[in-house]
Design a protein around this motif. Structure first.
Motif, PDB file in Angstrom:
ATOM      1  N   CYS A 174      12.463  44.456  21.624  1.00 35.52           N
ATOM      2  CA  CYS A 174      11.248  45.089  22.141  1.00 35.52           C
ATOM      3  C   CYS A 174      11.120  44.794  23.629  1.00 35.52           C
ATOM      4  CB  CYS A 174      10.025  44.555  21.385  1.00 35.52           C
ATOM      5  SG  CYS A 174       8.480  45.276  21.959  1.00 35.52           S
ATOM      6  N   ILE A 175      11.101  45.834  24.437  1.00 33.01           N
ATOM      7  CA  ILE A 175      11.060  45.671  25.897  1.00 33.01           C
ATOM      8  C   ILE A 175       9.748  45.046  26.349  1.00 33.01           C
ATOM      9  CG2 ILE A 175      10.313  48.081  26.167  1.00 33.01           C
ATOM     10  CD1 ILE A 175      12.403  46.057  28.677  1.00 33.01           C
TER      11      ILE A 175
ATOM     12  N   HIS B 155      18.348  48.370  32.953  1.00 33.86           N
ATOM     13  CA  HIS B 155      17.841  49.459  33.803  1.00 33.86           C
ATOM     14  C   HIS B 155      16.313  49.481  33.857  1.00 33.86           C
ATOM     15  CE1 HIS B 155      18.260  51.055  29.712  1.00 33.86           C
ATOM     16  NE2 HIS B 155      17.178  51.776  29.994  1.00 33.86           N
ATOM     17  N   SER B 156      15.662  48.899  32.827  1.00 33.86           N
ATOM     18  CA  SER B 156      14.187  48.838  32.834  1.00 33.86           C
ATOM     19  C   SER B 156      13.694  47.632  33.634  1.00 33.86           C
ATOM     20  CB  SER B 156      13.664  48.741  31.406  1.00 33.86           C
ATOM     21  OG  SER B 156      14.147  49.815  30.632  1.00 33.86           O
ATOM     22  N   LEU B 157      14.475  46.558  33.657  1.00 40.10           N
ATOM     23  CA  LEU B 157      14.049  45.341  34.338  1.00 40.10           C
ATOM     24  C   LEU B 157      14.216  45.435  35.854  1.00 40.10           C
ATOM     25  CD1 LEU B 157      15.656  42.799  31.856  1.00 40.10           C
ATOM     26  CD2 LEU B 157      13.224  43.200  32.141  1.00 40.10           C
TER      27      LEU B 157
ATOM     28  N   ASN C 147       9.820  41.520  28.330  1.00 48.54           N
ATOM     29  CA  ASN C 147       9.303  41.424  29.697  1.00 48.54           C
ATOM     30  C   ASN C 147       8.396  40.218  29.878  1.00 48.54           C
ATOM     31  OD1 ASN C 147      10.361  43.312  31.466  1.00 48.54           O
ATOM     32  ND2 ASN C 147       9.136  44.978  30.624  1.00 48.54           N
TER      33      ASN C 147
ATOM     34  N   LEU D 225      20.719  44.913  27.339  1.00 48.14           N
ATOM     35  CA  LEU D 225      20.111  46.046  26.636  1.00 48.14           C
ATOM     36  C   LEU D 225      19.055  46.724  27.507  1.00 48.14           C
ATOM     37  CD1 LEU D 225      20.082  47.503  23.862  1.00 48.14           C
ATOM     38  CD2 LEU D 225      18.271  45.925  23.183  1.00 48.14           C
ATOM     39  N   HIS D 226      18.229  45.941  28.211  1.00 47.20           N
ATOM     40  CA  HIS D 226      17.093  46.503  28.968  1.00 47.20           C
ATOM     41  C   HIS D 226      17.285  46.394  30.483  1.00 47.20           C
ATOM     42  CE1 HIS D 226      15.133  46.456  25.091  1.00 47.20           C
ATOM     43  NE2 HIS D 226      15.232  45.137  25.019  1.00 47.20           N
TER      44      HIS D 226
ATOM     45  N   GLY E  66      19.668  40.559  25.570  1.00 45.86           N
ATOM     46  CA  GLY E  66      18.468  41.337  25.862  1.00 45.86           C
ATOM     47  C   GLY E  66      18.498  41.934  27.260  1.00 45.86           C
TER      48      GLY E  66
END
Length: 546
Positions: A38-39, A131-133, A43, A128-129, A125
């Motif tokens: 879960c992003i 590009h969002s971080l 976060n 996986l995330h 993690g």
């Protein structure tokens, strides 16, 4: 409280993530496992502390090569020194994915390194995330960067130096071994097949290749006569053997053979003979390749044994990295592990047993000479792998040392010291390398001169004086330009004279004008004088072409 930072290497650049403070690192594991998918939750645990993008694709490739080899690149060092607190009460702990690069960082920067466990889950993690971080990085851009770097990294790994193509040696020695087996099998088949018709030939001619050539030459034994003796002598290289074959054919106990069977036997014998000829060509090719890739190893231990060592190690670089103890038993792994399992005696030699040195040594000295030979093979392979200009000086000196050691075991004569021999080898190798470089420079100069000549003959012909056609062509153009200029000047003079005649009213001026006109030559009279050198040059041109 422990402050943990996680280093993530991406195709776009280096990223440093700060993990929320906890009393113990082990307490993080269940929380990370729950929130990794879960992003939103992830976060809350991880935040981007710093990001260092690579300037170019070349820089990315250099950094990833350094990481794969466990070396700290200058960019990574600068990035960590800038963003991590190296001193103070609260020292940061760095989590990395690879223990190899972790050990290098610990040695280089004196950091506290953490690998595995929680760090592995955190990096999963982050991967996986990612590009969002990182702000401004899209999933498409990240995947493109990964694809480009993956291609360039694979290309760099696959690429090999053509001048040291040890892959060719590996394939050649494998094919040579296979050919030996196949030629032996096929020769036995020819012996068995042709033996029904002429069984006595097997005992007279023992060599497989020679037997096949003889079977092809003789054919039907009943047709063999005195006229075939010179041809048979040429094959067996012995007049007595050829005579004994002729006598055996007259009193042979073999069965009669039909023409169709004989045709099949002859065609199969032709195939075996051609395979034997190809094997000789392949051996010569292997010898030439070994002299290019590993001349010192080939000089010391022989082409075939050296090629087998390279093939078993996987490459010349791998063989150079092996210690002498590994080279000694290379090829005898089964015997080694069986001895370790049963607590028996370990093997003394592997592939290097096929060398002539071990065969010449006494039974009690075989182990000692194999250890000494393995030591010299390791030195020779390292010299071949890492030297810029290939020479055989070191291989010759190392072979002399092994010969001296053999004589020492037999007669007790003390061999020379290794230091003195290597000093001599370095001196001689320097001289040889200087000669090779001089020859290469001379060749390069000759090549440049040749290319200049070719360019002058082909591309720059109009400028060259020696080229008659080009010179004449240029002169013709110049002459035509001169003609035009003369005509223009004559026309201008005429126009001026007419203007003067109109303006002048006195007869004296007219007389002066007439006199000046009579003195000045007309343009038509000047043209032949200007064209005369052109005609002469044309004649010269015709003569030169003839």
């Amino acid at each position: 409280m422990v402050q943990l930072h996680v280093l993530f290497e991406h195709a776009a650049g280096y990223a440093l993530f700060a993990v929320k403070e906890v009393e113990e690192i082990g307490m993080l594991l269940p929380q990370v496992e729950d929130s990794v998918l879960c992003i939103g939750k992830f976060n809350g645990m991880v935040s981007l502390a710093a990001f260092f993008p690579f300037k170019s694709a070349q820089a990315a490739l250099e950094n990833i090569n350094a990481i794969s080899e466990g070396v700290v690149h200058a960019d990574l060092k600068l990035f960590l020194e800038t963003n991590l607190s190296m001193a103070g009460k609260k020292k940061a702990m760095l989590g990395v994915s690879d223990s190899k690069i972790g050990a290098a960082l610990q040695e280089e920067l004196g950091l506290s390194i953490q690998t595995g466990g929680v760090v592995a889950e955190l990096l999963r993690g982050v991967r996986l995330h990612f590009h969002s971080l990182v702000k401004g990085l899209t999933a498409l851009a990240a995947s493109k960067a990964q694809l480009g770097l993956g291609h360039s990294y694979s290309r760099a790994k696959v690429k090999f130096n053509v001048n040291r193509a040890d892959n060719m040696i590996i394939q050649s020695i494998a094919l040579l071994d296979q050919l030996d087996k196949d030629i032996n099998t096929f020769s036995m088949r020819v012996r068995e097949w042709y033996g029904y018709h002429f069984p006595e030939l097997i005992k007279i001619v023992t060599d497989n290749s020679t037997y096949c050539r003889m079977a092809r030459l003789i054919g039907n034994r009943k047709e063999l006569s005195e006229e075939s003796l010179p041809a048979m002598e040429e094959v067996v290289m012995d007049s007595a053997k050829a005579q004994s074959v002729l006598e055996a054919s007259r009193s042979s106990m073999g069965m009669d053979i039909s023409p169709i069977d004989l045709i099949n036997i002859e065609s199969f014998s032709n195939r075996v003979v051609s395979l034997a000829a190809y094997r000789l060509e392949l051996q010569e090719y292997l010898r030439s390749k070994m002299s290019q890739v590993a001349p010192n190893l080939a000089t010391l231990i022989g082409d075939v044994v050296g090629a087998r060592l390279i093939s078993h190690a996987g490459s010349l670089t791998n063989l150079a990295k092996y210690p002498a103890s590994t080279v000694q038993i290379l090829g005898a792994e089964k015997a080694l592990f069986r001895a370790l399992k049963t607590r028996g005696n370990t093997p003394k030699y592997g592939l290097i047993f096929h060398s002539t040195f071990i065969g010449r040594a006494a039974a009690k000295n075989k182990g000692r000479i194999s250890r000494y030979l393995a030591n010299k093979c390791t030195i020779a392979s390292r010299v071949d792998c890492f030297s810029e200009v290939q020479t055989t000086v070191y291989g010759e000196k190392l072979r002399d040392q092994v010969e001296e050691r053999l004589s020492f075991y037999e007669t007790g004569e003390a061999p020379r010291k290794n230091l003195d021999v290597m000093k001599e080898a370095v001196k001689e190798a320097g001289e040889v390398v200087a000669e090779i470089k001089k020859k290469a420079e001379k060749k390069e100069k000759k090549r440049i001169k040749r290319e200049k000549k070719l360019l002058e003959d082909n591309g720059d012909a109009p400028v060259i004086k020696s080229n008659g056609e080009a010179e004449n062509g240029a002169n013709g153009e110049e002459v035509s330009v001169k003609k035009k200029k003369i005509k223009q000047e004559a026309a201008e003079v005429k126009a001026e004279e007419t203007a003067v005649v109109e303006d002048s009213n006195t007869p004296a001026k007219k007389k002066k004008k007439r006199k000046s006109e009579a003195m000045e030559p007309e343009p038509e009279a000047m043209e032949p004088e200007a064209t005369t050198p052109v005609t002469e040059k044309k004649k010269k041109k015709k003569k030169s072409t003839e």
